[in-house]
Design a protein around this motif. Structure first.
Motif, PDB file in Angstrom:
ATOM      1  N   CYS A   1      -5.103   0.787   2.280  1.00  0.00           N
ATOM      2  CA  CYS A   1      -6.034   2.097   2.044  1.00  0.00           C
ATOM      3  C   CYS A   1      -7.269   1.850   0.896  1.00  0.00           C
ATOM      4  O   CYS A   1      -7.999   2.490   1.312  1.00  0.00           O
ATOM      5  CB  CYS A   1      -5.184   3.162   1.621  1.00  0.00           C
ATOM      6  N   ARG A   2      -7.077   0.891   0.240  1.00  0.00           N
ATOM      7  CA  ARG A   2      -8.020   0.309  -0.984  1.00  0.00           C
ATOM      8  C   ARG A   2      -7.988   1.408  -1.953  1.00  0.00           C
ATOM      9  O   ARG A   2      -8.914   1.326  -2.886  1.00  0.00           O
ATOM     10  CB  ARG A   2      -9.329   0.097  -0.145  1.00  0.00           C
ATOM     11  N   GLU A   3      -7.420   2.488  -1.856  1.00  0.00           N
ATOM     12  CA  GLU A   3      -7.599   3.692  -2.646  1.00  0.00           C
ATOM     13  C   GLU A   3      -6.728   3.833  -3.551  1.00  0.00           C
ATOM     14  O   GLU A   3      -6.634   4.386  -4.568  1.00  0.00           O
ATOM     15  CB  GLU A   3      -8.101   4.894  -1.943  1.00  0.00           C
ATOM     16  N   CYS A   4      -5.088   3.445  -2.997  1.00  0.00           N
ATOM     17  CA  CYS A   4      -3.965   3.922  -3.746  1.00  0.00           C
ATOM     18  C   CYS A   4      -4.104   2.929  -5.090  1.00  0.00           C
ATOM     19  O   CYS A   4      -4.728   1.907  -5.290  1.00  0.00           O
ATOM     20  CB  CYS A   4      -2.776   3.836  -2.961  1.00  0.00           C
TER      21      CYS A   4
ATOM     22  N   CYS B   1      -3.156  -0.981  -4.279  1.00  0.00           N
ATOM     23  CA  CYS B   1      -4.210  -1.327  -3.532  1.00  0.00           C
ATOM     24  C   CYS B   1      -5.238  -1.997  -4.568  1.00  0.00           C
ATOM     25  O   CYS B   1      -5.699  -2.855  -4.656  1.00  0.00           O
ATOM     26  CB  CYS B   1      -4.919  -0.503  -2.528  1.00  0.00           C
TER      27      CYS B   1
ATOM     28  N   CYS C   1       0.861  -1.209   0.071  1.00  0.00           N
ATOM     29  CA  CYS C   1      -0.006   0.016  -0.173  1.00  0.00           C
ATOM     30  C   CYS C   1       0.834   1.354   0.053  1.00  0.00           C
ATOM     31  O   CYS C   1       1.877   1.311   0.754  1.00  0.00           O
ATOM     32  CB  CYS C   1      -1.031  -0.074   1.272  1.00  0.00           C
ATOM     33  N   GLU C   2       0.283   2.237  -0.928  1.00  0.00           N
ATOM     34  CA  GLU C   2       1.257   3.612  -0.851  1.00  0.00           C
ATOM     35  C   GLU C   2       1.083   4.250   0.385  1.00  0.00           C
ATOM     36  O   GLU C   2       1.846   5.009   0.522  1.00  0.00           O
ATOM     37  CB  GLU C   2       1.040   4.077  -2.390  1.00  0.00           C
TER      38      GLU C   2
HETATM   39 ZN    ZN Z   1      -3.240   1.418  -0.356  1.00  0.00          ZN
END
Ligand code: ZN
Length: 345
Positions: free
Chosen positions: A66-69, A72, A54-55
């Motif tokens: 984060c599920r958004e980067c 992910c 994850c970034e």
């Molecule tokens: Zn992430």
């Protein structure tokens, strides 16, 4: 509330163990994740792979993953070049050496997008000794960026040398209440099903042995109807044996069973369900707080169990086993049902 590793239920300790290990950089190169089918091993492994790359993992305000980067998104979309899923080839009972050899080659290349290359090995308990020895060669001297996650239902068949190189982490099975709460919150079709057909949901829950993956697969599938029919058949058969009406209801009950040659597997699963029901009735006679694997209503099952002697239950169980074995040896489907039922009168 801890927002790390969202999507995993009943395993908060395990999730915070991984979150801490990632944030502090104290990771092992391999983990053995074991637990019953459907406890979320696969989901957790994917979350772990995403969290590692994850970034935003250094951001203390962000949950991990984060599920958004970008990373992910790729990992959850199953298009990340850094995450490899290793599974058995179709129809094989074991995980052989070929896929493990591929890992050994692949692991020599650096990750492309993220910091880690993650290998998720499914059904690791089915790895042949040869495959395990090949994997061991990599586990002995892994590149710094490689992480192996072995998913298995039990650890007995794993070599001691593998087990000594990977922390063994056990996934707990969520309770029925936890499962219902999770499904209601996260899966709208499941929520509708639970709200509109609570009794059917209980049946599907039992038939799925508590596996969330299986429950989701069954809701909305045509297989659901078959499962409900099978369970109703088992209940009627047990009731007929209990009140001695099997002889008079013989043809009616016989017709509920699979009859056709091509329905061999269907009959095998019907017999397995009978064995699960018998097992529940046997346990009810012995344990104070028994866990039911077939019956959804413990009080009903308890009352039913009074109608059976342990000897009778053993006989039903053994007859079902005999019929199941006969079917595996290609016995005639129709005749097997008749023989099985005649023996229970
Ligand atoms: Zn992430």
């Amino acid at each position: 509330m801890n927002n790390d590793f969202q999507g995993i239920i009943a395993n908060d300790e395990l999730c915070s163990y991984f979150a801490t290990a990632i944030k502090s950089g104290s990771l092992s190169h391999a983990y053995i994740l074991h637990g019953a089918r459907g406890t979320g091993k696969h989901t957790l492994a994917l979350l772990l792979a995403a969290a590692l790359n994850c970034e935003n993992k250094g951001d203390s305000h962000s949950s991990i993953p984060c599920r958004e980067c970008n990373s992910c998104k790729k990992i959850f979309g199953k298009i990340s070049p850094d995450v490899t899923l290793v599974s058995r080839e179709d129809d094989r009972a074991t995980l052989g050496i070929a896929p493990i050899r591929k890992i050994r080659e692949d692991v020599t290349f650096f990750p492309i997008d993220g910091a880690y290359k993650v290998y998720i090995i499914e059904d690791a308990h089915t790895m042949t000794t040869q495959a395990q020895n090949a994997l061991l060669l990599t586990l002995e001297e892994p590149p710094s960026y490689a992480i192996f996650i072995l998913l298995c239902e039990d650890t007995e068949s794993l070599l001691e040398t593998i087990k000594s190189r990977a922390p063994i982490l056990r996934m707990k099975t969520p309770s029925e209440d936890q499962t219902v709460a999770f499904l209601k919150e996260n899966h709208p079709p499941a929520r509708t099903f639970i709200n509109t057909s609570p009794d059917e949901f209980k049946q599907i829950y039992k038939a799925s042995k508590g596996s969330i993956g299986r429950i989701l697969e069954l809701i909305g599938s045509t297989e659901k109807k078959q499962i409900l029919q099978n369970r109703s058949l088992v209940e009627q058969l047990m009731k007929a044996i209990a009140d001695h009406s099997l002889a008079t209801r013989f043809s009616e009950i016989n017709s509920m069973f699979a009859q056709k040659r091509e329905d061999r597997d269907k009959l095998i699963s019907q017999l397995c369900e009978i064995q699960s029901a018998v097992r529940d009735l046997m346990v009810l006679k012995k344990a104070d707080e028994p866990q039911m694997i077939f019956f959804t209503d413990v009080e009903y099952a308890e009352e039913l169990s009074y109608s059976f002697s342990t000897q009778k239950l053993t006989q039903i169980y053994e007859s079902a086993e005999k019929a199941r074995i006969a079917l595996l040896r290609n016995a005639n489907v129709k005749l097997t049902v008749v023989n099985f039922l005649s023996g229970l009168i």
